[in-house]
Design a protein around this motif. Structure first.
Motif, PDB file in Angstrom:
ATOM      1  N   ASP A 108      22.530 -13.732 -11.760  1.00  0.00           N
ATOM      2  CA  ASP A 108      21.705 -13.180 -10.682  1.00  0.00           C
ATOM      3  C   ASP A 108      21.187 -14.302  -9.784  1.00  0.00           C
ATOM      4  OD1 ASP A 108      22.008 -10.583 -11.595  1.00  0.00           O
ATOM      5  OD2 ASP A 108      20.093 -10.555 -12.664  1.00  0.00           O
ATOM      6  N   PHE A 109      20.716 -15.357 -10.407  1.00  0.00           N
ATOM      7  CA  PHE A 109      20.143 -16.478  -9.665  1.00  0.00           C
ATOM      8  C   PHE A 109      21.204 -17.151  -8.803  1.00  0.00           C
ATOM      9  CE2 PHE A 109      18.949 -21.031  -9.473  1.00  0.00           C
ATOM     10  CZ  PHE A 109      17.797 -20.901  -8.723  1.00  0.00           C
ATOM     11  N   GLY A 110      22.386 -17.359  -9.360  1.00  0.00           N
ATOM     12  CA  GLY A 110      23.462 -17.974  -8.587  1.00  0.00           C
ATOM     13  C   GLY A 110      23.871 -17.122  -7.398  1.00  0.00           C
ATOM     14  N   VAL A 111      23.946 -15.807  -7.593  1.00  0.00           N
ATOM     15  CA  VAL A 111      24.272 -14.894  -6.499  1.00  0.00           C
ATOM     16  C   VAL A 111      23.196 -14.958  -5.418  1.00  0.00           C
ATOM     17  CG1 VAL A 111      24.478 -12.455  -5.877  1.00  0.00           C
ATOM     18  CG2 VAL A 111      25.673 -13.331  -7.889  1.00  0.00           C
ATOM     19  N   ALA A 112      21.935 -14.961  -5.834  1.00  0.00           N
ATOM     20  CA  ALA A 112      20.836 -15.028  -4.862  1.00  0.00           C
ATOM     21  C   ALA A 112      20.890 -16.317  -4.059  1.00  0.00           C
ATOM     22  CB  ALA A 112      19.493 -14.901  -5.586  1.00  0.00           C
ATOM     23  N   CYS A 113      21.198 -17.438  -4.710  1.00  0.00           N
ATOM     24  CA  CYS A 113      21.316 -18.715  -3.992  1.00  0.00           C
ATOM     25  C   CYS A 113      22.410 -18.636  -2.932  1.00  0.00           C
ATOM     26  CB  CYS A 113      21.632 -19.851  -4.971  1.00  0.00           C
ATOM     27  SG  CYS A 113      20.247 -20.387  -5.986  1.00  0.00           S
ATOM     28  N   GLY A 114      23.534 -18.063  -3.318  1.00  0.00           N
ATOM     29  CA  GLY A 114      24.627 -17.944  -2.364  1.00  0.00           C
ATOM     30  C   GLY A 114      24.272 -17.083  -1.170  1.00  0.00           C
ATOM     31  N   LEU A 115      23.573 -15.986  -1.409  1.00  0.00           N
ATOM     32  CA  LEU A 115      23.189 -15.092  -0.317  1.00  0.00           C
ATOM     33  C   LEU A 115      22.137 -15.721   0.584  1.00  0.00           C
ATOM     34  CD1 LEU A 115      23.135 -11.706  -2.268  1.00  0.00           C
ATOM     35  CD2 LEU A 115      24.856 -12.495  -0.623  1.00  0.00           C
ATOM     36  N   VAL A 116      21.237 -16.506   0.010  1.00  0.00           N
ATOM     37  CA  VAL A 116      20.264 -17.241   0.834  1.00  0.00           C
ATOM     38  C   VAL A 116      20.991 -18.208   1.759  1.00  0.00           C
ATOM     39  CG1 VAL A 116      18.452 -18.999   0.781  1.00  0.00           C
ATOM     40  CG2 VAL A 116      18.314 -17.034  -0.752  1.00  0.00           C
ATOM     41  N   ARG A 117      21.985 -18.887   1.233  1.00  0.00           N
ATOM     42  CA  ARG A 117      22.702 -19.890   2.034  1.00  0.00           C
ATOM     43  C   ARG A 117      23.436 -19.281   3.218  1.00  0.00           C
ATOM     44  NH1 ARG A 117      26.425 -24.066   0.063  1.00  0.00           N
ATOM     45  NH2 ARG A 117      25.471 -25.249   1.731  1.00  0.00           N
ATOM     46  N   ILE A 118      23.908 -18.046   3.077  1.00  0.00           N
ATOM     47  CA  ILE A 118      24.641 -17.446   4.192  1.00  0.00           C
ATOM     48  C   ILE A 118      23.737 -16.592   5.082  1.00  0.00           C
ATOM     49  CG2 ILE A 118      26.824 -17.485   2.948  1.00  0.00           C
ATOM     50  CD1 ILE A 118      26.519 -14.509   2.395  1.00  0.00           C
ATOM     51  N   GLY A 119      22.422 -16.678   4.846  1.00  0.00           N
ATOM     52  CA  GLY A 119      21.464 -16.103   5.778  1.00  0.00           C
ATOM     53  C   GLY A 119      21.057 -14.671   5.550  1.00  0.00           C
ATOM     54  N   ARG A 120      21.310 -14.126   4.364  1.00  0.00           N
ATOM     55  CA  ARG A 120      20.872 -12.760   4.094  1.00  0.00           C
ATOM     56  C   ARG A 120      19.349 -12.708   3.995  1.00  0.00           C
ATOM     57  NH1 ARG A 120      25.325 -12.240   5.486  1.00  0.00           N
ATOM     58  NH2 ARG A 120      27.027 -11.108   4.467  1.00  0.00           N
ATOM     59  N   THR A 121      18.756 -11.611   4.392  1.00  0.00           N
ATOM     60  CA  THR A 121      17.310 -11.447   4.296  1.00  0.00           C
ATOM     61  C   THR A 121      16.916 -11.149   2.854  1.00  0.00           C
ATOM     62  OG1 THR A 121      17.352  -9.053   4.678  1.00  0.00           O
ATOM     63  CG2 THR A 121      17.277 -10.495   6.628  1.00  0.00           C
ATOM     64  N   ASP A 122      15.629 -11.303   2.570  1.00  0.00           N
ATOM     65  CA  ASP A 122      15.147 -11.029   1.219  1.00  0.00           C
ATOM     66  C   ASP A 122      15.414  -9.578   0.822  1.00  0.00           C
ATOM     67  OD1 ASP A 122      14.308 -13.600   1.228  1.00  0.00           O
ATOM     68  OD2 ASP A 122      12.169 -13.185   1.040  1.00  0.00           O
ATOM     69  N   SER A 123      15.217  -8.663   1.764  1.00  0.00           N
ATOM     70  CA  SER A 123      15.441  -7.248   1.436  1.00  0.00           C
ATOM     71  C   SER A 123      16.912  -6.969   1.165  1.00  0.00           C
ATOM     72  CB  SER A 123      14.932  -6.359   2.567  1.00  0.00           C
ATOM     73  OG  SER A 123      15.610  -6.631   3.780  1.00  0.00           O
ATOM     74  N   GLN A 124      17.804  -7.648   1.880  1.00  0.00           N
ATOM     75  CA  GLN A 124      19.240  -7.483   1.637  1.00  0.00           C
ATOM     76  C   GLN A 124      19.631  -8.037   0.261  1.00  0.00           C
ATOM     77  OE1 GLN A 124      20.593  -9.503   5.198  1.00  0.00           O
ATOM     78  NE2 GLN A 124      21.280  -7.569   6.137  1.00  0.00           N
ATOM     79  N   ILE A 125      19.066  -9.186  -0.085  1.00  0.00           N
ATOM     80  CA  ILE A 125      19.357  -9.792  -1.387  1.00  0.00           C
ATOM     81  C   ILE A 125      18.818  -8.897  -2.499  1.00  0.00           C
ATOM     82  CG2 ILE A 125      19.000 -11.801  -2.865  1.00  0.00           C
ATOM     83  CD1 ILE A 125      18.652 -13.459  -0.290  1.00  0.00           C
TER      84      ILE A 125
END
Length: 267
Positions: free
Chosen positions: A208-225
């Motif tokens: 979960d943490f690794g996926v969240a890091c990846g989504l943060v890097r590509i600019g997804r919002t907190d609600s999207q993550i």
């Protein structure tokens, strides 16, 4: 007749290290005393450490070796997630503040690789980044925490309490995670937004943490993550129950911290 085992015997029996580094620090005078002991010498130093503690010294130590990882200044709400990695020791160093130790199943080859792992785990669980070093000492159980802010109205200090100790290897293996470019893998992180449902439950929080890091890097919002994790994380309601919201918010918060920390202080 049962033999009483001292906290330092529990400590050395848990790590089974060949040697230990100790450090005594007086926060009022700044005086430091340090050295290296064998397991037997450390256990026999109980009275010496007790006397130094009574004179105002904080008592610290660590097993010598890159396979031993300290997570310092943990809050109670992350302990269940930390437990999924099977740490070998849990101590409460002051009311509501915890330290835990892990024994890695594979010893890092050098200090740089070890530091990257320490940093990854510290970011993941919101531990103290200043302590995320492969040679950083932790508190010894059975002695008082002499920081002035913990002294009560009667002049007493809280004892460092050993809650759990067991010699066992952690289930943690570095996978990139918060270490976006590791010393042993220079390939940039490509976000994988799919979960591997074949992994054990112990590894899902790490995933979960690794996926969240990846989504943060590509600019997804907190609600999207948040929505992505709540939709794709395997057995989330079973694993986290009523704590789903706090777990996801903490995971996203730490992912932001990991990515920002990497940008400022690459491992």
């Amino acid at each position: 007749m049962n033999t009483i085992v001292s906290p330092l015997e529990h400590y050395t029996n848990t790590f089974k290290a060949e040697s230990y580094h100790y450090r005594l620090v007086n926060p009022l005078t700044g005086q430091v005393k340090l050295g290296d002991y064998s397991p037997e010498q450390l256990v026999k130093s109980t009275r010496f450490f007790r006397a130094q503690n009574a004179q105002g010294f904080n008592v610290y130590a660590r097993p010598v070796g890159y396979q031993y990882v300290l997570l310092d200044d943990l809050t109670r709400d992350v302990l269940a997630d930390v437990a999924s990695l099977k740490p070998c020791m849990l101590m409460e160093t002051s009311p509501g503040n915890f330290q835990t130790w892990l024994i890695l199943p594979e010893t890092p080859t050098d200090r740089e690789a070890s530091k990257a792992i320490c940093h990854e785990l510290a970011v993941r669980f919101g531990a103290d980044l200043a302590s995320a070093e492969p040679d950083h000492v932790g508190r010894l159980p059975g002695y008082t925490n002499r920081k002035a802010k913990y002294q009560n109205v009667s002049g007493y200090y809280p004892y460092v309490t050993l809650h759990r100790a067991e010699h066992r290897l952690s289930t943690f293996y570095p996978r990139g995670g918060a270490v976006l470019h590791t010393p042993w893998d220079s390939t940039p992180l490509v976000p994988n937004t799919r979960h591997d449902h074949s992994v054990s439950n112990d590894s899902v929080s790490e995933q979960d943490f690794g996926v969240a890091c990846g989504l943060v890097r590509i600019g997804r919002t907190d609600s999207q993550i948040y929505q992505h994790l709540i939709t794709t994380s395997p057995d989330l309601s079973i694993r986290k129950g009523k704590h789903i919201d706090s777990y996801l918010q903490r995971t996203i918060r730490n992912a932001h911290r990991a990515v920002q920390s990497y940008r400022v202080h690459p491992c």
